[in-house]
Design an enzyme around this catalytic site. Structure first.
Site, mmCIF file in Angstrom:
data_model
loop_
_atom_site.group_PDB
_atom_site.id
_atom_site.type_symbol
_atom_site.label_atom_id
_atom_site.label_comp_id
_atom_site.label_asym_id
_atom_site.label_seq_id
_atom_site.Cartn_x
_atom_site.Cartn_y
_atom_site.Cartn_z
ATOM 1 N N ASP A 109 5.107 -10.956 -4.942
ATOM 2 C CA ASP A 109 4.021 -9.998 -4.788
ATOM 3 C C ASP A 109 4.366 -8.896 -3.794
ATOM 4 O O ASP A 109 3.620 -8.617 -2.872
ATOM 5 C CB ASP A 109 2.735 -10.719 -4.395
ATOM 6 N N CYS A 110 5.517 -8.232 -4.022
ATOM 7 C CA CYS A 110 5.962 -7.179 -3.101
ATOM 8 C C CYS A 110 4.982 -6.007 -3.066
ATOM 9 O O CYS A 110 4.852 -5.336 -2.044
ATOM 10 C CB CYS A 110 7.364 -6.706 -3.459
ATOM 11 N N TRP A 111 4.272 -5.754 -4.151
ATOM 12 C CA TRP A 111 3.283 -4.677 -4.174
ATOM 13 C C TRP A 111 2.173 -4.947 -3.157
ATOM 14 O O TRP A 111 1.703 -4.030 -2.490
ATOM 15 C CB TRP A 111 2.712 -4.498 -5.580
ATOM 16 N N ALA A 114 3.562 -4.416 0.395
ATOM 17 C CA ALA A 114 3.630 -2.985 0.728
ATOM 18 C C ALA A 114 2.241 -2.429 1.048
ATOM 19 O O ALA A 114 2.079 -1.669 2.010
ATOM 20 C CB ALA A 114 4.258 -2.211 -0.427
#
Length: 192
Positions: A109-111, A114
Site C-alpha cells: 500500500d505505497c499509495w 505516500a
C-alpha cells in the site's frame, strides 16, 4: 449523480492554512457520520458496559479486506488483533507524527504511505483528519474515529481497533515504532 448534484454550488474550500472557508457545505462542527455511527455515543456505551467496541459495519473478517487483495489461502490465514493484545502500553501517537514514522504493509500500500507522509507535513490538515479526543489510555474502549473530506463534507468514520496480520506481519501501513498505531488505524478508517 442527480442533476441538482451536478450543478455548481456556492461553496468555499480549504484555505492554505487548512481551515475551512465560508460557504462550504460541511464543516467540522457539523460532521456527517458515516453509517450513522456516533463516536461519542458508541464509546460511552462501551465504557458503561465494560466492553470493547466491535464494528459490525466493517467486521474483522475477510469481507473487510476484499477477495482480490490476497490469494485465498493467505486471506484464510489473517489474524485480527487489537494493539493492547500486542503491547502493554500502545500509543496512538508517540512523540508527534512524521513521514519517517510510516512503513509499508504486506499488501503493498505505497499509495497510502505516500498520502500519510504528505499529511504529516501539513499539521493543520492532519489535525482535521486525526481527532485528539481518543487514545489507548483514558476512556479506551477499542473505538477510534477519523475524519475525511468527501464531496464537500467532513465525514467522521468510526472503526474498532482490530487490525489484520498475516504471518505476524501488518497487512496495512504501520508505524516504525512498535507501540504507535495512528497509521494503521487511519488506513483502516479510510478502507471502511
Amino acid at each position: 449523480l442527480k442533476e441538482e448534484d451536478a450543478s455548481p454550488r456556492a461553496c468555499g474550500g480549504l484555505s492554505s492554512q487548512g481551515m475551512q472557508t465560508a460557504g462550504t457545505t460541511g464543516g467540522l462542527e457539523n460532521l456527517r457520520k458515516f453509517n450513522n455511527q456516533d463516536f461519542e455515543h458508541l464509546r460511552s456505551l462501551c465504557l458503561s458496559q465494560g466492553l470493547l467496541f466491535e464494528d459490525d459495519t466493517f467486521p474483522a473478517d475477510t469481507s473487510s479486506i476484499g477477495p482480490n487483495l490476497l490469494p485465498k489461502d493467505e486471506l484464510q490465514q489473517i489474524e485480527w488483533r487489537r494493539p493492547r493484545e500486542l503491547l502493554r502500553n500502545p500509543c496512538l501517537i508517540m512523540d508527534g507524527v512524521s513521514r519517517f514514522d510510516i512503513i509499508q504493509g504486506e499488501i503493498g500500500d505505497c499509495w497510502m504511505l505516500a498520502a500519510l507522509g504528505s499529511l504529516t507535513m501539513q499539521k493543520q490538515f492532519l489535525e482535521n483528519v486525526l481527532p485528539k479526543d481518543q487514545g489507548f489510555q483514558s476512556d479506551y474502549a477499542g473505538i477510534f474515529h477519523f475524519r475525511f473530506w468527501q464531496f464537500g463534507d467532513w465525514v467522521d468514520v468510526v472503526i474498532d481497533d482490530r487490525l489484520p496480520f498475516l504471518n505476524g506481519n501488518y497487512l496495512s501501513v504501520h508505524a516504525r515504532t512498535s507501540n504507535e498505531f495512528w497509521p494503521s488505524l487511519l488506513e483502516k478508517a479510510y478502507a471502511k
